[in-house]
Design a protein around this motif. Structure first.
Motif, PDB file in Angstrom:
ATOM      1  N   ALA A   8       0.837  -1.210   0.000  1.00 21.95           N
ATOM      2  CA  ALA A   8       0.000   0.000   0.000  1.00 21.95           C
ATOM      3  C   ALA A   8       0.865   1.251   0.000  1.00 21.95           C
ATOM      4  O   ALA A   8       0.560   2.227  -0.705  1.00 21.95           O
ATOM      5  CB  ALA A   8      -0.927  -0.004   1.210  1.00 21.95           C
ATOM      6  N   ALA A   9       1.943   1.247   0.755  1.00 23.34           N
ATOM      7  CA  ALA A   9       2.846   2.397   0.784  1.00 23.34           C
ATOM      8  C   ALA A   9       3.492   2.604  -0.583  1.00 23.34           C
ATOM      9  O   ALA A   9       3.582   3.740  -1.070  1.00 23.34           O
ATOM     10  CB  ALA A   9       3.910   2.210   1.857  1.00 23.34           C
ATOM     11  N   ILE A  10       3.942   1.524  -1.223  1.00 24.87           N
ATOM     12  CA  ILE A  10       4.540   1.626  -2.553  1.00 24.87           C
ATOM     13  C   ILE A  10       3.511   2.151  -3.551  1.00 24.87           C
ATOM     14  O   ILE A  10       3.811   3.018  -4.372  1.00 24.87           O
ATOM     15  CB  ILE A  10       5.111   0.265  -2.998  1.00 24.87           C
ATOM     16  CG1 ILE A  10       6.329  -0.081  -2.143  1.00 24.87           C
ATOM     17  CG2 ILE A  10       5.486   0.284  -4.474  1.00 24.87           C
ATOM     18  CD1 ILE A  10       6.847  -1.489  -2.352  1.00 24.87           C
ATOM     19  N   GLY A  11       2.300   1.647  -3.482  1.00 24.22           N
ATOM     20  CA  GLY A  11       1.252   2.104  -4.390  1.00 24.22           C
ATOM     21  C   GLY A  11       0.904   3.570  -4.200  1.00 24.22           C
ATOM     22  O   GLY A  11       0.756   4.312  -5.175  1.00 24.22           O
ATOM     23  N   LEU A  12       0.785   4.010  -2.951  1.00 20.43           N
ATOM     24  CA  LEU A  12       0.470   5.415  -2.691  1.00 20.43           C
ATOM     25  C   LEU A  12       1.604   6.337  -3.107  1.00 20.43           C
ATOM     26  O   LEU A  12       1.354   7.421  -3.656  1.00 20.43           O
ATOM     27  CB  LEU A  12       0.131   5.612  -1.215  1.00 20.43           C
ATOM     28  CG  LEU A  12      -1.231   5.075  -0.781  1.00 20.43           C
ATOM     29  CD1 LEU A  12      -1.376   5.191   0.729  1.00 20.43           C
ATOM     30  CD2 LEU A  12      -2.342   5.841  -1.479  1.00 20.43           C
ATOM     31  N   LEU A  13       2.828   5.936  -2.873  1.00 20.89           N
ATOM     32  CA  LEU A  13       3.964   6.756  -3.304  1.00 20.89           C
ATOM     33  C   LEU A  13       4.039   6.833  -4.829  1.00 20.89           C
ATOM     34  O   LEU A  13       4.357   7.884  -5.388  1.00 20.89           O
ATOM     35  CB  LEU A  13       5.261   6.204  -2.728  1.00 20.89           C
ATOM     36  CG  LEU A  13       5.440   6.417  -1.231  1.00 20.89           C
ATOM     37  CD1 LEU A  13       6.661   5.656  -0.733  1.00 20.89           C
ATOM     38  CD2 LEU A  13       5.568   7.892  -0.918  1.00 20.89           C
ATOM     39  N   ALA A  14       3.760   5.739  -5.508  1.00 19.02           N
ATOM     40  CA  ALA A  14       3.742   5.759  -6.973  1.00 19.02           C
ATOM     41  C   ALA A  14       2.636   6.670  -7.483  1.00 19.02           C
ATOM     42  O   ALA A  14       2.831   7.436  -8.435  1.00 19.02           O
ATOM     43  CB  ALA A  14       3.570   4.346  -7.516  1.00 19.02           C
ATOM     44  N   LEU A  15       1.475   6.629  -6.857  1.00 17.49           N
ATOM     45  CA  LEU A  15       0.369   7.487  -7.256  1.00 17.49           C
ATOM     46  C   LEU A  15       0.702   8.958  -7.022  1.00 17.49           C
ATOM     47  O   LEU A  15       0.445   9.808  -7.889  1.00 17.49           O
ATOM     48  CB  LEU A  15      -0.897   7.093  -6.488  1.00 17.49           C
ATOM     49  CG  LEU A  15      -2.163   7.875  -6.827  1.00 17.49           C
ATOM     50  CD1 LEU A  15      -2.570   7.611  -8.268  1.00 17.49           C
ATOM     51  CD2 LEU A  15      -3.276   7.493  -5.879  1.00 17.49           C
ATOM     52  N   CYS A  16       1.278   9.264  -5.881  1.00 21.49           N
ATOM     53  CA  CYS A  16       1.670  10.652  -5.601  1.00 21.49           C
ATOM     54  C   CYS A  16       2.717  11.135  -6.589  1.00 21.49           C
ATOM     55  O   CYS A  16       2.661  12.275  -7.054  1.00 21.49           O
ATOM     56  CB  CYS A  16       2.203  10.775  -4.177  1.00 21.49           C
ATOM     57  SG  CYS A  16       0.926  10.605  -2.929  1.00 21.49           S
ATOM     58  N   SER A  17       3.666  10.285  -6.930  1.00 25.81           N
ATOM     59  CA  SER A  17       4.690  10.656  -7.895  1.00 25.81           C
ATOM     60  C   SER A  17       4.079  10.902  -9.272  1.00 25.81           C
ATOM     61  O   SER A  17       4.421  11.872  -9.954  1.00 25.81           O
ATOM     62  CB  SER A  17       5.739   9.555  -7.978  1.00 25.81           C
ATOM     63  OG  SER A  17       6.718   9.878  -8.930  1.00 25.81           O
ATOM     64  N   LEU A  18       3.150  10.055  -9.663  1.00 29.97           N
ATOM     65  CA  LEU A  18       2.491  10.223 -10.956  1.00 29.97           C
ATOM     66  C   LEU A  18       1.683  11.514 -10.998  1.00 29.97           C
ATOM     67  O   LEU A  18       1.739  12.262 -11.978  1.00 29.97           O
ATOM     68  CB  LEU A  18       1.578   9.025 -11.236  1.00 29.97           C
ATOM     69  CG  LEU A  18       0.782   9.098 -12.532  1.00 29.97           C
ATOM     70  CD1 LEU A  18       1.715   8.977 -13.718  1.00 29.97           C
ATOM     71  CD2 LEU A  18      -0.272   8.013 -12.563  1.00 29.97           C
ATOM     72  N   ILE A  19       0.954  11.803  -9.946  1.00 31.23           N
ATOM     73  CA  ILE A  19       0.134  13.014  -9.907  1.00 31.23           C
ATOM     74  C   ILE A  19       1.004  14.269  -9.948  1.00 31.23           C
ATOM     75  O   ILE A  19       0.718  15.216 -10.686  1.00 31.23           O
ATOM     76  CB  ILE A  19      -0.785  13.007  -8.679  1.00 31.23           C
ATOM     77  CG1 ILE A  19      -1.876  11.948  -8.850  1.00 31.23           C
ATOM     78  CG2 ILE A  19      -1.414  14.379  -8.453  1.00 31.23           C
ATOM     79  CD1 ILE A  19      -2.693  11.710  -7.608  1.00 31.23           C
ATOM     80  N   THR A  20       2.081  14.296  -9.172  1.00 35.21           N
ATOM     81  CA  THR A  20       2.913  15.493  -9.148  1.00 35.21           C
ATOM     82  C   THR A  20       3.696  15.680 -10.435  1.00 35.21           C
ATOM     83  O   THR A  20       3.956  16.812 -10.845  1.00 35.21           O
ATOM     84  CB  THR A  20       3.893  15.462  -7.963  1.00 35.21           C
ATOM     85  OG1 THR A  20       4.691  14.295  -8.038  1.00 35.21           O
ATOM     86  CG2 THR A  20       3.157  15.507  -6.643  1.00 35.21           C
TER      87      THR A  20
END
Length: 109
Positions: free
Chosen positions: A10-22
């Motif tokens: 979940a942490a890896i997924g959320l960090l990937a999502l935040c990176s993609l959004i930014t």
């Protein structure tokens, strides 16, 4: 798979999502959310600030309790800057900086 593995995924997924959004946010939403002129002017200095943040700690190493410590890399960088100001040639900057560093290390190392 253990019971606590979901937390890591979940942490890896959320960090990937935040990176993609930014990273892609301004390309996707740029027309709908224009940047103010002051912010646009400030963002022009971001590459120089990032490069400074990478280079300066290497040229002036910091020791706990002592502060910045003199290093031969600083002298080589000053030689490279002087060559750049004189010639405006990037290849000569690299060659002169490395030659100065090697000579200083040979002489004082």
């Amino acid at each position: 798979m253990q019971a606590d593995d979901w937390y890591v995924y979940a942490a890896i997924g959320l960090l990937a999502l935040c990176s993609l959004i930014t990273r892609a946010g301004y390309m996707v939403f740029g027309d709908y959310l224009p940047l103010p002129d002051g912010l646009r002017r400030a963002l022009r200095y971001a590459p120089a600030a990032a490069l400074t943040a990478i280079v300066v700690p290497d040229l002036l190493p910091w020791r706990a309790g002592v502060g910045p410590v003199f290093d031969l890399k600083l002298v080589a960088a000053l030689v490279a800057v002087a060559v750049y100001l004189r010639t405006r040639n990037a290849v000569l900057v690299i060659v002169s900086g490395m030659a100065a560093l090697w000579l200083l290390r040979w002489a004082f190392g």
